[in-house]
Design a protein around this motif. Structure first.
Motif, PDB file in Angstrom:
ATOM      1  N   PRO A 384      -0.044   9.051  -2.193  1.00  0.00           N
ATOM      2  CA  PRO A 384       1.179   9.386  -1.301  1.00  0.00           C
ATOM      3  C   PRO A 384       0.849   9.154   0.106  1.00  0.00           C
ATOM      4  N   SER A 385      -0.437   9.083   0.474  1.00  0.00           N
ATOM      5  CA  SER A 385      -0.915   9.160   1.920  1.00  0.00           C
ATOM      6  C   SER A 385      -1.490   7.960   2.133  1.00  0.00           C
ATOM      7  N   LEU A 386      -1.404   6.726   1.609  1.00  0.00           N
ATOM      8  CA  LEU A 386      -2.069   5.522   1.531  1.00  0.00           C
ATOM      9  C   LEU A 386      -1.611   5.017   3.149  1.00  0.00           C
ATOM     10  N   GLU A 387      -2.745   4.532   4.106  1.00  0.00           N
ATOM     11  CA  GLU A 387      -2.571   3.922   5.299  1.00  0.00           C
ATOM     12  C   GLU A 387      -2.816   2.718   5.498  1.00  0.00           C
ATOM     13  N   VAL A 388      -3.837   2.206   4.647  1.00  0.00           N
ATOM     14  CA  VAL A 388      -4.347   0.794   4.633  1.00  0.00           C
ATOM     15  C   VAL A 388      -4.350   0.129   3.406  1.00  0.00           C
ATOM     16  N   LEU A 389      -3.760  -1.091   3.007  1.00  0.00           N
ATOM     17  CA  LEU A 389      -3.830  -1.869   1.837  1.00  0.00           C
ATOM     18  C   LEU A 389      -4.308  -3.146   2.199  1.00  0.00           C
ATOM     19  N   GLU A 390      -5.229  -3.639   1.670  1.00  0.00           N
ATOM     20  CA  GLU A 390      -5.671  -4.921   1.937  1.00  0.00           C
ATOM     21  C   GLU A 390      -5.833  -5.596   0.494  1.00  0.00           C
ATOM     22  N   MET A 391      -5.374  -6.675   0.110  1.00  0.00           N
ATOM     23  CA  MET A 391      -5.552  -7.432  -1.093  1.00  0.00           C
ATOM     24  C   MET A 391      -5.374  -9.012  -0.945  1.00  0.00           C
ATOM     25  N   ALA A 392      -6.008  -9.381   0.196  1.00  0.00           N
ATOM     26  CA  ALA A 392      -5.929 -10.966   0.706  1.00  0.00           C
ATOM     27  C   ALA A 392      -6.703 -11.712  -0.325  1.00  0.00           C
ATOM     28  N   GLY A 393      -6.606 -13.164  -0.399  1.00  0.00           N
ATOM     29  CA  GLY A 393      -7.405 -13.841  -1.123  1.00  0.00           C
ATOM     30  C   GLY A 393      -7.532 -13.710  -2.667  1.00  0.00           C
ATOM     31  N   ASN A 394      -6.507 -13.180  -3.220  1.00  0.00           N
ATOM     32  CA  ASN A 394      -6.663 -12.928  -4.696  1.00  0.00           C
ATOM     33  C   ASN A 394      -5.816 -13.605  -5.581  1.00  0.00           C
ATOM     34  N   ASP A 395      -5.301 -15.027  -5.268  1.00  0.00           N
ATOM     35  CA  ASP A 395      -4.495 -15.756  -6.018  1.00  0.00           C
ATOM     36  C   ASP A 395      -3.375 -14.986  -6.347  1.00  0.00           C
ATOM     37  N   CYS A 413       3.397   5.909   4.767  1.00  0.00           N
ATOM     38  CA  CYS A 413       2.406   6.098   5.824  1.00  0.00           C
ATOM     39  C   CYS A 413       1.567   4.892   6.033  1.00  0.00           C
ATOM     40  N   LEU A 414       2.043   3.903   5.414  1.00  0.00           N
ATOM     41  CA  LEU A 414       1.353   2.525   5.737  1.00  0.00           C
ATOM     42  C   LEU A 414       1.267   2.393   7.271  1.00  0.00           C
ATOM     43  N   ALA A 415       0.166   1.926   7.492  1.00  0.00           N
ATOM     44  CA  ALA A 415       0.110   1.452   8.828  1.00  0.00           C
ATOM     45  C   ALA A 415      -0.473   0.005   8.798  1.00  0.00           C
ATOM     46  N   LYS A 416      -1.341  -0.272   7.962  1.00  0.00           N
ATOM     47  CA  LYS A 416      -1.889  -1.752   7.857  1.00  0.00           C
ATOM     48  C   LYS A 416      -1.727  -2.424   6.525  1.00  0.00           C
ATOM     49  N   LEU A 417      -1.192  -3.633   6.716  1.00  0.00           N
ATOM     50  CA  LEU A 417      -1.084  -4.089   5.265  1.00  0.00           C
ATOM     51  C   LEU A 417      -1.536  -5.697   5.488  1.00  0.00           C
TER      52      LEU A 417
END
Length: 541
Positions: A384-395, A413-417
Protein backbone atom coordinates in the motif's frame (compact mmCIF):
# COMPACT_ATOMS: atom_id res chain seq x y z
CA UNK A 1 48.25 16.96 -46.42
CA UNK A 2 50.39 19.24 -44.22
CA UNK A 3 50.37 19.16 -40.43
CA UNK A 4 48.35 22.38 -40.17
CA UNK A 5 45.54 20.88 -42.23
CA UNK A 6 45.67 17.65 -40.24
CA UNK A 7 45.39 19.53 -36.96
CA UNK A 8 42.48 21.57 -38.27
CA UNK A 9 40.63 18.43 -39.39
CA UNK A 10 41.24 16.78 -36.02
CA UNK A 11 39.78 19.74 -34.15
CA UNK A 12 36.81 19.85 -36.47
CA UNK A 13 35.92 16.21 -35.78
CA UNK A 14 36.46 16.28 -32.01
CA UNK A 15 33.51 15.65 -29.70
CA UNK A 16 32.53 18.32 -27.19
CA UNK A 17 31.98 16.94 -23.69
CA UNK A 18 30.78 20.24 -22.26
CA UNK A 19 28.21 21.46 -21.43
CA UNK A 20 26.30 18.41 -20.10
CA UNK A 21 22.70 17.92 -21.24
CA UNK A 22 19.82 18.82 -18.97
CA UNK A 23 19.06 15.13 -18.49
CA UNK A 24 22.66 14.54 -17.35
CA UNK A 25 22.39 17.38 -14.86
CA UNK A 26 19.08 16.06 -13.52
CA UNK A 27 20.58 12.58 -13.28
CA UNK A 28 23.46 13.95 -11.19
CA UNK A 29 21.00 15.71 -8.86
CA UNK A 30 19.07 12.47 -8.41
CA UNK A 31 22.29 10.51 -7.79
CA UNK A 32 23.49 13.02 -5.19
CA UNK A 33 20.07 13.02 -3.52
CA UNK A 34 20.28 9.25 -3.25
CA UNK A 35 23.81 9.43 -1.81
CA UNK A 36 22.74 12.04 0.73
CA UNK A 37 19.82 9.89 1.90
CA UNK A 38 21.54 6.49 1.89
CA UNK A 39 22.96 5.14 5.18
CA UNK A 40 26.77 5.25 5.22
CA UNK A 41 29.71 5.65 7.54
CA UNK A 42 29.32 9.43 7.33
CA UNK A 43 25.56 9.42 7.94
CA UNK A 44 26.13 7.30 11.01
CA UNK A 45 28.44 9.97 12.33
CA UNK A 46 26.69 13.16 11.25
CA UNK A 47 23.08 12.06 10.77
CA UNK A 48 20.94 11.05 7.77
CA UNK A 49 19.23 13.69 5.63
CA UNK A 50 15.56 13.44 4.71
CA UNK A 51 14.84 13.25 0.98
CA UNK A 52 13.30 16.73 0.66
CA UNK A 53 16.26 18.36 2.39
CA UNK A 54 18.76 16.25 0.42
CA UNK A 55 17.11 17.13 -2.89
CA UNK A 56 17.31 20.83 -2.08
CA UNK A 57 20.99 20.51 -1.24
CA UNK A 58 21.67 18.38 -4.34
CA UNK A 59 20.25 21.09 -6.62
CA UNK A 60 22.36 23.76 -4.93
CA UNK A 61 25.47 21.59 -5.21
CA UNK A 62 24.88 20.87 -8.89
CA UNK A 63 24.25 24.55 -9.69
CA UNK A 64 27.45 25.60 -7.90
CA UNK A 65 29.54 22.81 -9.47
CA UNK A 66 28.16 23.61 -12.93
CA UNK A 67 28.94 27.31 -12.55
CA UNK A 68 32.52 26.59 -11.46
CA UNK A 69 33.11 24.10 -14.28
CA UNK A 70 31.48 26.35 -16.88
CA UNK A 71 33.65 29.29 -15.85
CA UNK A 72 36.67 27.02 -16.26
CA UNK A 73 35.46 25.89 -19.70
CA UNK A 74 34.91 29.44 -20.95
CA UNK A 75 38.58 30.16 -20.36
CA UNK A 76 39.56 27.36 -22.78
CA UNK A 77 36.70 27.13 -25.31
CA UNK A 78 38.83 25.30 -27.87
CA UNK A 79 39.20 22.28 -25.59
CA UNK A 80 36.90 19.24 -25.71
CA UNK A 81 35.48 20.00 -22.26
CA UNK A 82 37.01 16.98 -20.54
CA UNK A 83 38.75 19.10 -17.90
CA UNK A 84 35.47 20.91 -17.22
CA UNK A 85 33.71 17.58 -16.76
CA UNK A 86 36.39 16.45 -14.31
CA UNK A 87 36.09 19.70 -12.36
CA UNK A 88 32.27 19.39 -12.39
CA UNK A 89 32.50 15.92 -10.82
CA UNK A 90 35.21 16.96 -8.36
CA UNK A 91 33.30 20.03 -7.16
CA UNK A 92 30.07 18.03 -6.80
CA UNK A 93 31.86 15.41 -4.73
CA UNK A 94 33.58 18.02 -2.54
CA UNK A 95 30.40 19.98 -1.87
CA UNK A 96 28.40 16.83 -1.19
CA UNK A 97 30.97 15.75 1.41
CA UNK A 98 30.65 19.17 3.08
CA UNK A 99 26.86 18.79 3.24
CA UNK A 100 27.14 15.28 4.67
CA UNK A 101 29.47 16.54 7.37
CA UNK A 102 27.01 19.30 8.30
CA UNK A 103 24.33 16.70 8.96
CA UNK A 104 20.57 17.27 8.95
CA UNK A 105 18.96 20.50 10.12
CA UNK A 106 17.11 20.57 13.41
CA UNK A 107 13.38 21.19 13.27
CA UNK A 108 13.46 24.05 15.77
CA UNK A 109 15.79 26.61 14.28
CA UNK A 110 17.27 25.13 11.12
CA UNK A 111 20.77 24.91 12.59
CA UNK A 112 22.89 21.95 11.62
CA UNK A 113 23.87 19.63 14.46
CA UNK A 114 26.06 16.53 14.31
CA UNK A 115 25.44 13.27 16.07
CA UNK A 116 28.35 14.02 18.39
CA UNK A 117 26.84 17.37 19.38
CA UNK A 118 23.58 15.74 20.35
CA UNK A 119 24.95 12.62 22.05
CA UNK A 120 28.62 12.26 22.92
CA UNK A 121 31.66 14.54 22.44
CA UNK A 122 33.89 11.52 21.65
CA UNK A 123 34.72 10.59 18.07
CA UNK A 124 33.21 7.24 17.03
CA UNK A 125 33.92 7.20 13.27
CA UNK A 126 37.41 6.85 11.78
CA UNK A 127 37.32 7.42 8.02
CA UNK A 128 40.32 7.75 5.66
CA UNK A 129 38.32 7.38 2.43
CA UNK A 130 38.12 11.10 1.68
CA UNK A 131 41.69 11.53 0.46
CA UNK A 132 43.09 10.80 -2.96
CA UNK A 133 42.82 7.20 -4.20
CA UNK A 134 46.34 5.88 -3.70
CA UNK A 135 48.59 3.08 -2.46
CA UNK A 136 49.48 3.14 1.23
CA UNK A 137 52.90 2.01 2.44
CA UNK A 138 53.92 1.12 6.00
CA UNK A 139 55.10 4.62 6.90
CA UNK A 140 51.90 6.29 5.69
CA UNK A 141 49.76 3.66 7.40
CA UNK A 142 51.57 4.35 10.68
CA UNK A 143 50.84 8.07 10.36
CA UNK A 144 47.23 7.72 9.13
CA UNK A 145 46.18 5.27 11.82
CA UNK A 146 47.72 7.12 14.80
CA UNK A 147 44.32 8.17 16.24
CA UNK A 148 43.30 4.49 16.47
CA UNK A 149 46.27 3.84 18.78
CA UNK A 150 45.36 6.52 21.30
CA UNK A 151 44.46 4.98 24.69
CA UNK A 152 40.77 5.15 25.52
CA UNK A 153 39.61 6.14 22.02
CA UNK A 154 35.95 5.51 21.23
CA UNK A 155 36.17 4.56 17.56
CA UNK A 156 33.65 1.83 16.78
CA UNK A 157 33.20 2.49 13.07
CA UNK A 158 36.09 2.45 10.62
CA UNK A 159 36.26 3.09 6.88
CA UNK A 160 39.44 2.23 4.95
CA UNK A 161 37.77 2.50 1.54
CA UNK A 162 39.44 4.17 -1.44
CA UNK A 163 42.99 3.43 -0.19
CA UNK A 164 45.08 0.47 -1.37
CA UNK A 165 46.86 -1.42 1.41
CA UNK A 166 50.00 -3.38 0.56
CA UNK A 167 51.48 -6.17 2.67
CA UNK A 168 53.73 -3.82 4.71
CA UNK A 169 50.83 -1.48 5.47
CA UNK A 170 48.71 -4.50 6.43
CA UNK A 171 51.31 -5.63 8.97
CA UNK A 172 51.27 -2.15 10.52
CA UNK A 173 47.45 -2.20 10.63
CA UNK A 174 47.07 -5.71 12.08
CA UNK A 175 47.91 -5.00 15.78
CA UNK A 176 45.91 -1.76 15.68
CA UNK A 177 42.76 -3.54 14.50
CA UNK A 178 43.31 -6.36 16.97
CA UNK A 179 43.37 -3.83 19.81
CA UNK A 180 39.94 -2.52 18.71
CA UNK A 181 38.18 -5.88 18.51
CA UNK A 182 36.01 -5.32 21.55
CA UNK A 183 34.68 -1.96 20.37
CA UNK A 184 34.27 -2.17 16.59
CA UNK A 185 30.70 -2.37 15.28
CA UNK A 186 31.06 -1.26 11.66
CA UNK A 187 33.87 -1.99 9.21
CA UNK A 188 34.13 -0.70 5.63
CA UNK A 189 36.94 -2.37 3.64
CA UNK A 190 35.50 -1.66 0.21
CA UNK A 191 38.07 -1.00 -2.52
CA UNK A 192 41.07 -1.34 -0.17
CA UNK A 193 43.41 -3.52 -2.30
CA UNK A 194 43.07 -1.88 -5.73
CA UNK A 195 45.97 -2.51 -8.10
CA UNK A 196 47.68 -5.10 -5.94
CA UNK A 197 48.86 -8.43 -7.43
CA UNK A 198 46.52 -11.30 -6.55
CA UNK A 199 48.95 -13.03 -4.19
CA UNK A 200 49.63 -9.84 -2.24
CA UNK A 201 45.93 -8.91 -2.17
CA UNK A 202 45.02 -12.32 -0.71
CA UNK A 203 47.73 -11.99 1.94
CA UNK A 204 46.40 -8.54 2.90
CA UNK A 205 42.86 -9.92 3.17
CA UNK A 206 44.04 -12.77 5.38
CA UNK A 207 45.87 -10.34 7.68
CA UNK A 208 42.85 -8.04 8.03
CA UNK A 209 40.54 -11.02 8.49
CA UNK A 210 42.63 -12.47 11.32
CA UNK A 211 42.97 -9.07 12.98
CA UNK A 212 39.19 -8.53 12.94
CA UNK A 213 38.18 -12.08 13.82
CA UNK A 214 35.81 -12.06 16.77
CA UNK A 215 34.54 -8.50 16.31
CA UNK A 216 30.80 -8.29 16.92
CA UNK A 217 29.93 -6.37 13.77
CA UNK A 218 26.60 -4.97 12.66
CA UNK A 219 27.92 -3.57 9.36
CA UNK A 220 30.47 -5.09 6.96
CA UNK A 221 31.31 -3.76 3.50
CA UNK A 222 33.75 -5.75 1.34
CA UNK A 223 32.62 -4.34 -2.03
CA UNK A 224 34.83 -3.47 -5.02
CA UNK A 225 37.62 -5.88 -4.15
CA UNK A 226 37.35 -8.48 -6.96
CA UNK A 227 37.17 -11.14 -4.28
CA UNK A 228 36.05 -14.22 -6.16
CA UNK A 229 36.03 -17.45 -4.17
CA UNK A 230 39.68 -17.02 -3.10
CA UNK A 231 38.98 -13.59 -1.69
CA UNK A 232 35.85 -14.70 0.14
CA UNK A 233 37.75 -17.54 1.76
CA UNK A 234 40.63 -15.18 2.61
CA UNK A 235 38.08 -13.38 4.79
CA UNK A 236 36.94 -16.71 6.22
CA UNK A 237 38.13 -16.09 9.81
CA UNK A 238 36.21 -12.81 9.98
CA UNK A 239 33.06 -14.15 8.29
CA UNK A 240 32.91 -17.27 10.45
CA UNK A 241 32.90 -15.15 13.60
CA UNK A 242 29.88 -13.07 12.58
CA UNK A 243 26.52 -13.87 14.18
CA UNK A 244 25.06 -10.38 14.51
CA UNK A 245 25.47 -8.79 11.07
CA UNK A 246 22.68 -6.39 10.12
CA UNK A 247 24.22 -5.07 6.88
CA UNK A 248 26.42 -6.94 4.40
CA UNK A 249 27.69 -5.47 1.11
CA UNK A 250 29.43 -7.62 -1.50
CA UNK A 251 29.01 -5.50 -4.63
CA UNK A 252 31.26 -5.65 -7.69
CA UNK A 253 33.27 -8.45 -6.11
CA UNK A 254 33.40 -11.12 -8.82
CA UNK A 255 31.03 -13.26 -6.75
CA UNK A 256 30.80 -16.42 -8.87
CA UNK A 257 28.81 -19.57 -8.16
CA UNK A 258 31.66 -20.91 -5.99
CA UNK A 259 32.13 -17.58 -4.19
CA UNK A 260 28.40 -17.34 -3.45
CA UNK A 261 28.50 -20.82 -1.96
CA UNK A 262 31.50 -19.83 0.14
CA UNK A 263 29.68 -16.77 1.54
CA UNK A 264 26.65 -18.90 2.38
CA UNK A 265 28.85 -21.55 3.99
CA UNK A 266 31.09 -19.23 6.05
CA UNK A 267 28.63 -16.87 7.73
CA UNK A 268 27.09 -18.86 10.60
CA UNK A 269 23.98 -16.73 11.12
CA UNK A 270 22.07 -14.07 9.18
CA UNK A 271 19.00 -13.95 11.42
CA UNK A 272 19.57 -10.25 12.17
CA UNK A 273 20.49 -9.26 8.61
CA UNK A 274 18.46 -6.28 7.37
CA UNK A 275 20.45 -5.28 4.27
CA UNK A 276 22.07 -7.69 1.78
CA UNK A 277 23.53 -6.34 -1.46
CA UNK A 278 25.17 -8.39 -4.25
CA UNK A 279 25.08 -5.88 -7.14
CA UNK A 280 27.24 -6.39 -10.26
CA UNK A 281 28.64 -9.88 -9.83
CA UNK A 282 28.80 -13.00 -12.02
CA UNK A 283 26.68 -15.12 -9.73
CA UNK A 284 24.58 -16.99 -12.32
CA UNK A 285 21.84 -19.50 -11.56
CA UNK A 286 23.81 -21.78 -9.24
CA UNK A 287 25.18 -18.82 -7.33
CA UNK A 288 21.68 -17.38 -7.00
CA UNK A 289 20.49 -20.69 -5.58
CA UNK A 290 23.26 -20.44 -2.95
CA UNK A 291 22.30 -16.85 -2.15
CA UNK A 292 18.66 -17.92 -1.86
CA UNK A 293 19.66 -20.25 0.98
CA UNK A 294 21.09 -17.26 2.84
CA UNK A 295 17.94 -15.25 2.10
CA UNK A 296 15.80 -18.03 3.59
CA UNK A 297 17.79 -17.67 6.81
CA UNK A 298 17.29 -13.89 6.91
CA UNK A 299 13.73 -13.25 8.16
CA UNK A 300 14.57 -9.66 9.17
CA UNK A 301 15.66 -8.67 5.63
CA UNK A 302 14.41 -5.20 4.62
CA UNK A 303 16.65 -4.31 1.68
CA UNK A 304 17.77 -6.93 -0.87
CA UNK A 305 19.77 -6.13 -3.99
CA UNK A 306 20.84 -8.77 -6.48
CA UNK A 307 21.07 -6.67 -9.65
CA UNK A 308 23.35 -7.27 -12.66
CA UNK A 309 24.30 -10.74 -11.47
CA UNK A 310 23.67 -12.86 -14.62
CA UNK A 311 20.83 -14.79 -12.98
CA UNK A 312 18.61 -16.74 -15.38
CA UNK A 313 15.20 -18.34 -14.89
CA UNK A 314 16.19 -21.16 -12.51
CA UNK A 315 18.09 -18.85 -10.17
CA UNK A 316 15.33 -16.24 -10.40
CA UNK A 317 12.71 -18.77 -9.32
CA UNK A 318 14.90 -19.86 -6.38
CA UNK A 319 15.39 -16.25 -5.25
CA UNK A 320 11.70 -15.49 -5.62
CA UNK A 321 10.71 -18.44 -3.45
CA UNK A 322 13.30 -17.54 -0.81
CA UNK A 323 12.15 -13.92 -0.73
CA UNK A 324 8.66 -15.12 0.14
CA UNK A 325 9.91 -15.68 3.70
CA UNK A 326 11.13 -12.07 4.06
CA UNK A 327 7.88 -10.42 5.07
CA UNK A 328 9.60 -7.24 6.33
CA UNK A 329 11.08 -6.34 2.93
CA UNK A 330 10.97 -2.63 2.11
CA UNK A 331 13.30 -2.37 -0.89
CA UNK A 332 13.83 -4.95 -3.65
CA UNK A 333 16.28 -4.50 -6.53
CA UNK A 334 16.65 -7.34 -9.05
CA UNK A 335 17.40 -5.25 -12.15
CA UNK A 336 19.38 -6.41 -15.15
CA UNK A 337 19.08 -10.19 -14.92
CA UNK A 338 17.60 -12.79 -17.27
CA UNK A 339 14.67 -13.97 -15.19
CA UNK A 340 12.10 -14.42 -17.94
CA UNK A 341 8.39 -15.08 -17.55
CA UNK A 342 8.61 -18.10 -15.25
CA UNK A 343 10.74 -16.29 -12.66
CA UNK A 344 8.51 -13.22 -13.00
CA UNK A 345 5.42 -15.27 -12.17
CA UNK A 346 7.24 -16.89 -9.23
CA UNK A 347 8.24 -13.44 -7.97
CA UNK A 348 4.63 -12.24 -8.19
CA UNK A 349 3.66 -14.93 -5.68
CA UNK A 350 6.28 -13.68 -3.23
CA UNK A 351 5.28 -10.03 -3.63
CA UNK A 352 1.91 -10.63 -2.01
CA UNK A 353 3.71 -11.01 1.35
CA UNK A 354 5.46 -7.62 1.20
CA UNK A 355 3.10 -5.26 3.02
CA UNK A 356 5.89 -2.76 3.80
CA UNK A 357 7.54 -2.63 0.37
CA UNK A 358 8.23 0.96 -0.73
CA UNK A 359 10.71 0.54 -3.60
CA UNK A 360 10.76 -2.16 -6.28
CA UNK A 361 13.26 -2.21 -9.16
CA UNK A 362 12.45 -4.86 -11.77
CA UNK A 363 13.84 -3.39 -15.00
CA UNK A 364 15.51 -5.49 -17.71
CA UNK A 365 14.32 -8.90 -16.49
CA UNK A 366 12.69 -10.17 -19.73
CA UNK A 367 9.34 -10.32 -17.97
CA UNK A 368 7.23 -9.83 -21.12
CA UNK A 369 3.48 -9.25 -20.83
CA UNK A 370 2.71 -12.38 -18.83
CA UNK A 371 5.32 -11.75 -16.16
CA UNK A 372 4.53 -8.02 -16.00
CA UNK A 373 0.81 -8.66 -15.54
CA UNK A 374 1.40 -11.22 -12.80
CA UNK A 375 3.62 -8.78 -10.91
CA UNK A 376 1.26 -5.85 -11.41
CA UNK A 377 -1.67 -7.84 -10.08
CA UNK A 378 0.34 -8.92 -7.02
CA UNK A 379 1.51 -5.36 -6.28
CA UNK A 380 -2.01 -4.02 -6.65
CA UNK A 381 -3.25 -6.27 -3.84
CA UNK A 382 -0.30 -5.55 -1.51
CA UNK A 383 2.37 -2.84 -0.99
CA UNK A 384 0.00 0.00 0.00
CA UNK A 385 2.93 2.39 0.53
CA UNK A 386 4.80 1.75 -2.73
CA UNK A 387 6.82 4.84 -3.69
CA UNK A 388 9.07 3.63 -6.53
CA UNK A 389 8.13 1.24 -9.34
CA UNK A 390 10.61 0.50 -12.13
CA UNK A 391 9.85 -2.04 -14.87
CA UNK A 392 11.80 -0.65 -17.82
CA UNK A 393 13.06 -2.78 -20.71
CA UNK A 394 10.81 -5.80 -20.21
CA UNK A 395 9.18 -6.13 -23.65
CA UNK A 396 5.86 -4.99 -22.19
CA UNK A 397 3.24 -4.20 -24.84
CA UNK A 398 -0.21 -2.64 -24.94
CA UNK A 399 -1.61 -6.04 -23.90
CA UNK A 400 -0.34 -5.54 -20.33
CA UNK A 401 -1.00 -1.80 -20.14
CA UNK A 402 -4.48 -2.06 -18.63
CA UNK A 403 -3.26 -4.36 -15.83
CA UNK A 404 -0.31 -2.08 -15.10
CA UNK A 405 -2.62 0.93 -15.06
CA UNK A 406 -4.94 -0.74 -12.54
CA UNK A 407 -1.96 -1.36 -10.26
CA UNK A 408 -0.65 2.19 -10.63
CA UNK A 409 -4.08 3.68 -9.93
CA UNK A 410 -4.08 1.93 -6.55
CA UNK A 411 -0.62 3.22 -5.56
CA UNK A 412 -1.37 6.67 -4.20
CA UNK A 413 2.06 7.02 -2.53
CA UNK A 414 3.88 6.56 -5.84
CA UNK A 415 6.68 9.11 -6.32
CA UNK A 416 8.66 7.59 -9.21
CA UNK A 417 7.43 5.45 -12.11
CA UNK A 418 9.63 4.05 -14.89
CA UNK A 419 8.23 1.96 -17.73
CA UNK A 420 10.89 3.06 -20.22
CA UNK A 421 12.07 1.02 -23.21
CA UNK A 422 8.89 -1.02 -23.65
CA UNK A 423 6.22 -1.01 -26.38
CA UNK A 424 3.27 0.68 -24.68
CA UNK A 425 2.51 3.04 -27.58
CA UNK A 426 -0.22 5.70 -27.37
CA UNK A 427 -2.84 3.36 -25.98
CA UNK A 428 -0.62 2.25 -23.12
CA UNK A 429 0.61 5.79 -22.41
CA UNK A 430 -2.94 7.09 -22.14
CA UNK A 431 -4.02 4.24 -19.87
CA UNK A 432 -1.06 4.97 -17.58
CA UNK A 433 -1.93 8.67 -17.68
CA UNK A 434 -5.53 8.00 -16.69
CA UNK A 435 -4.33 5.83 -13.83
CA UNK A 436 -2.33 8.80 -12.53
CA UNK A 437 -5.08 11.40 -12.89
CA UNK A 438 -6.79 10.95 -9.52
CA UNK A 439 -4.65 11.80 -6.48
CA UNK A 440 -1.00 10.77 -6.81
CA UNK A 441 0.05 14.08 -5.29
CA UNK A 442 3.45 12.69 -4.28
CA UNK A 443 4.39 11.88 -7.88
CA UNK A 444 7.71 13.50 -8.89
CA UNK A 445 9.03 11.52 -11.87
CA UNK A 446 7.63 9.52 -14.79
CA UNK A 447 9.82 7.87 -17.41
CA UNK A 448 8.18 6.47 -20.55
CA UNK A 449 11.04 7.04 -22.96
CA UNK A 450 11.38 4.75 -26.00
CA UNK A 451 7.82 3.37 -26.05
CA UNK A 452 6.74 4.22 -29.64
CA UNK A 453 4.51 6.99 -28.24
CA UNK A 454 3.15 9.56 -30.67
CA UNK A 455 1.48 12.93 -30.35
CA UNK A 456 -1.74 11.79 -28.65
CA UNK A 457 -0.07 9.76 -25.91
CA UNK A 458 2.60 12.40 -25.27
CA UNK A 459 0.06 15.20 -24.94
CA UNK A 460 -2.21 13.23 -22.61
CA UNK A 461 0.71 12.20 -20.41
CA UNK A 462 2.08 15.75 -20.25
CA UNK A 463 -1.32 17.19 -19.28
CA UNK A 464 -1.68 14.62 -16.50
CA UNK A 465 1.67 15.08 -14.78
CA UNK A 466 1.81 18.86 -15.24
CA UNK A 467 -1.04 19.17 -12.73
CA UNK A 468 0.88 17.39 -9.96
CA UNK A 469 2.09 19.90 -7.33
CA UNK A 470 5.64 18.61 -6.74
CA UNK A 471 6.32 17.00 -10.11
CA UNK A 472 9.95 17.30 -11.27
CA UNK A 473 10.69 15.24 -14.41
CA UNK A 474 8.84 13.75 -17.36
CA UNK A 475 11.01 11.73 -19.74
CA UNK A 476 9.35 10.93 -23.07
CA UNK A 477 12.50 11.03 -25.19
CA UNK A 478 13.16 8.43 -27.88
CA UNK A 479 9.52 8.26 -29.05
CA UNK A 480 7.72 9.11 -32.32
CA UNK A 481 6.16 12.46 -31.42
CA UNK A 482 5.40 14.79 -34.34
CA UNK A 483 6.79 18.32 -34.46
CA UNK A 484 3.31 19.64 -33.66
CA UNK A 485 3.12 17.27 -30.70
CA UNK A 486 6.49 18.47 -29.42
CA UNK A 487 5.28 22.07 -29.57
CA UNK A 488 2.11 21.15 -27.68
CA UNK A 489 4.01 19.33 -24.96
CA UNK A 490 6.47 22.20 -24.56
CA UNK A 491 3.56 24.63 -24.31
CA UNK A 492 2.06 22.56 -21.47
CA UNK A 493 5.33 23.00 -19.55
CA UNK A 494 5.99 26.60 -20.59
CA UNK A 495 5.92 27.77 -16.96
CA UNK A 496 8.26 24.99 -15.78
CA UNK A 497 10.43 23.95 -18.77
CA UNK A 498 12.96 22.12 -16.60
CA UNK A 499 10.31 19.53 -15.71
CA UNK A 500 10.26 18.27 -19.30
CA UNK A 501 13.26 16.09 -20.06
CA UNK A 502 15.25 16.40 -23.31
CA UNK A 503 13.64 15.41 -26.59
CA UNK A 504 16.78 15.22 -28.71
CA UNK A 505 16.29 11.51 -29.50
CA UNK A 506 12.65 11.82 -30.50
CA UNK A 507 11.95 10.72 -34.09
CA UNK A 508 8.86 12.45 -35.55
CA UNK A 509 9.10 10.21 -38.63
CA UNK A 510 9.50 7.03 -36.55
CA UNK A 511 8.02 3.77 -37.70
CA UNK A 512 6.66 1.02 -35.46
CA UNK A 513 7.09 -1.72 -38.08
CA UNK A 514 3.77 -2.99 -36.82
CA UNK A 515 1.63 -4.65 -39.49
CA UNK A 516 -1.56 -4.10 -37.55
CA UNK A 517 -1.00 -0.35 -37.51
CA UNK A 518 -0.47 -0.39 -41.26
CA UNK A 519 -3.78 -2.18 -41.80
CA UNK A 520 -5.64 0.39 -39.70
CA UNK A 521 -3.93 3.21 -41.54
CA UNK A 522 -0.87 4.80 -40.06
CA UNK A 523 -1.80 8.20 -41.49
CA UNK A 524 -5.09 8.50 -39.57
CA UNK A 525 -5.74 11.90 -38.10
CA UNK A 526 -4.04 12.07 -34.70
CA UNK A 527 -6.82 14.13 -33.12
CA UNK A 528 -9.29 11.40 -34.08
CA UNK A 529 -6.93 8.77 -32.62
CA UNK A 530 -6.66 10.72 -29.39
CA UNK A 531 -10.44 10.96 -29.16
CA UNK A 532 -10.71 7.19 -29.42
CA UNK A 533 -7.92 6.51 -26.96
CA UNK A 534 -9.43 8.76 -24.29
CA UNK A 535 -12.31 6.30 -23.99
CA UNK A 536 -10.00 3.45 -22.96
CA UNK A 537 -10.77 1.81 -19.65
CA UNK A 538 -8.45 0.55 -16.93
CA UNK A 539 -9.30 -3.08 -16.30
CA UNK A 540 -9.00 -4.73 -12.92
CA UNK A 541 -7.81 -8.33 -13.18
Amino acid sequence: MDSTAQNFQHRKMSIKLWPPSQSTRLMLVERMTKNLTTPSILSRKYGLLMREEAEEYAKEIEDAAFATANQHYEKEPDGDGSSAVQLYAKESSKLMLEILKRGPKTKEDGEVMTAEQTTSPLETVFDISGGRRAFIDAEEAEELLKPLKEPGNSYNRICFSNRSFGIDAAYVTEPILSSLKDQLMEVDLSDFIAGRPEAEALDVMNIFSSALEGCVLKYLNLSNNALGEKGVRAFGALLKSQNNLEELYLMNDGISEEAARAVCELIPSTEKLRILQFHNNMTGDEGAIAISEMVKRSPALEDFRCSSTRVDSEGGVALAKALGTCTRLKKLDLRDNMFGVEAGVALSKALSAFKDLTEVYLSYLNLEDEGAKAIANALKESTPSLEVLEMAGNDITVEAASTLAACIAAKQCLAKLSLAENELKDEGAILISKALEEGHNQLTEVDLNTNSIRRAGARFLAQTVASKPGFKLLNINGNFISDEGIDEVKDIFKNCPDVLGPLDENDPEGEDNDGEDEEEGAADNEDELESKLKRLDIKNE
